[in-house]
Design an enzyme around this catalytic site. Structure first.
Site, mmCIF file in Angstrom:
data_model
loop_
_atom_site.group_PDB
_atom_site.id
_atom_site.type_symbol
_atom_site.label_atom_id
_atom_site.label_comp_id
_atom_site.label_asym_id
_atom_site.label_seq_id
_atom_site.Cartn_x
_atom_site.Cartn_y
_atom_site.Cartn_z
ATOM 1 N N SER A 114 10.580 -33.819 63.719
ATOM 2 C CA SER A 114 11.483 -33.407 64.801
ATOM 3 C C SER A 114 12.447 -34.558 65.063
ATOM 4 O O SER A 114 12.086 -35.725 64.839
ATOM 5 C CB SER A 114 10.686 -33.118 66.075
ATOM 6 O OG SER A 114 11.550 -32.984 67.192
ATOM 7 N N TYR A 159 4.792 -36.054 72.398
ATOM 8 C CA TYR A 159 5.226 -35.174 71.304
ATOM 9 C C TYR A 159 6.075 -35.983 70.313
ATOM 10 O O TYR A 159 5.858 -35.924 69.089
ATOM 11 C CB TYR A 159 6.025 -33.996 71.869
ATOM 12 C CG TYR A 159 6.641 -33.116 70.804
ATOM 13 C CD1 TYR A 159 5.894 -32.144 70.158
ATOM 14 C CD2 TYR A 159 7.987 -33.265 70.439
ATOM 15 C CE1 TYR A 159 6.456 -31.343 69.166
ATOM 16 C CE2 TYR A 159 8.552 -32.469 69.454
ATOM 17 C CZ TYR A 159 7.786 -31.510 68.824
ATOM 18 O OH TYR A 159 8.344 -30.725 67.838
#
Ligand code: NAD
Length: 252
Positions: A145, A157
Site C-alpha cells: 500500500s 496498518y
C-alpha cells in the site's frame, strides 16, 4: 494471453483486488486458485471466472495459518501440477475509521500484523519452497500500500505494509539466483466496499467514492482492475527481468 499455461494462487480472491485479479488472470489464460478465508466469496469469484470461460478452483485459506497456506499450495499442485505465481493479496484495513495510533489495542496490532505481514511471510516462504522443489522460475506478487511508503493511511496498518515492502525487496535479492522474482503493488485508497466499509446505498456511496477520488492528484478513483493490471505485469513473463520493484498505483 500473458499467463497461458501458468497456475496462480491469489489470496483474498473473494473480493476487491483479489477478485478483479482472478478474473483478469484467467482471461489471460491462467489457472487461478482463489484462496480466501471467506469460502462463499471465493466460490463466487470462481463462478465469475468460469462464467467468463476461465479455469479456477476455490480453496479455503486463512493466510495467518501455516497449515492453510501449505494446504492451498498442495491443493494447487494436485489440481494443476505446479505453481507458477503466488499473489499474496489478502489484507485487512485499520479496524475502526479514524483510529489514532495511541488508541490501537494490542489485539488490533496483532491482527493487522498477522493478516497483513505474517500472511505475506507464509505465502512467500512456501511459494519459494515450492518453486525450488519444482526447479522452475516463479513470480511472487504482494499487495502492499502507499501507506507503507508515506505517513498516511493508518499507522499500524502502514507499518504492516512497510514490512511487506521490505520483505519484497529483500527476498527479491535472495531468491533471484533461483529465477524467482518478487514485486509489490501499492494501491492508494480505493473505495472497495468491504475494505473501506462504505455504505451500500448508492447516494451515500457516490459521495464517499468522490471523497476518495479527490485524495488523488489525478482526481479519479483507483479501481481493483487498475491494481490487477499492475499485478498481471509482475506475474507475467513480460516482467521476466523485473524484480524487487515496489509500484505505486495511486493516481499520482
Ligand atoms: P477487500 O476487503 O475487498 O478484499 C480482501 C479479501 O481478503 C476478502 O476477500 C477477505 O475475505 C480476504 N481476507 C481477509 N482476511 C483474510 C485472511 N486471514 N486469510 C485469507 N483471506 C483473507 O479488500 P481490497 O481492497 O481488495 O484489498 C486487497 C489488498 O489491497 C489488501 O492487502 C489491502 O490491504 C490492499 N489495499 C487496499 C486499499 C484500499 O483502499 N482498498 C488500499 C491499499 C492497499
Amino acid at each position: 494471453m500473458q499467463l497461458e499455461g501458468k497456475t496462480i494462487i491469489i489470496t483474498g480472491a473473494g473480493s476487491g483486488v483479489g477478485r478483479a485479479s482472478a478474473i483478469l488472470f484467467a482471461e489471460e489464460g491462467g489457472n487461478v486458485v482463489c484462496a480466501d478465508v471467506n469460502d462463499e466469496w471465493a466460490k463466487e469469484t470462481v463462478r465469475l471466472v468460469e462464467q467468463n470461460g476461465g479455469n479456477s478452483i476455490a480453496v479455503h485459506c486463512d493466510v495467518t495459518s501455516e497449515a492453510d497456506v501449505t494446504a492451498a499450495i498442495d491443493a494447487t499442485v494436485a489440481e494443476y501440477g505446479r505453481l507458477d505465481v503466488m499473489y499474496n493479496n489478502a489484507g485487512v484495513a485499520t479496524p475502526r475509521p479514524g483510529l489514532r495510533f495511541e488508541d490501537h489495542t494490542v489485539e488490533d496490532f496483532d491482527r493487522l500484523m498477522s493478516i497483513n505481514l505474517k500472511g505475506v511471510f507464509l505465502g512467500t516462504k512456501y511459494a519459494v519452497l515450492q518453486f525450488k522443489k519444482q526447479s522452475t522460475p516463479g513470480s511472487i506478487v504482494n499487495t502492499a500500500s502507499v501507506a507503507g511508503i508515506v505517513g498516511w493511511g493508518g499507522t499500524v496498518y502502514g507499518a504492516t505494509k512497510g514490512g511487506v515492502i521490505q520483505l519484497t525487496r529483500a527476498v527479491a535479492v535472495e531468491a533471484a539466483p533461483f529465477d524467482i522474482r518478487v514485486n509489490a503493488v501499492c494501491p492508494a485508497g480505493m473505495p472497495t466496499t468491504n475494505f473501506m466499509d462504505i455504505p451500500t446505498d448508492t447516494a451515500t456511496q457516490a459521495v464517499a467514492f468522490e471523497k476518495v477520488a479527490q485524495q488523488h492528484p489525478l482526481g479519479r478513483n483507483i479501481t481493483p482492475e487498475d491494481v490487477a493490471a499492475a499485478a498481471l505485469f509482475f506475474a507475467s513473463d513480460t516482467a521476466r527481468n523485473v524484480t524487487g520493484v515496489v509500484l505505486p498505483v495511486d493516481g499520482g
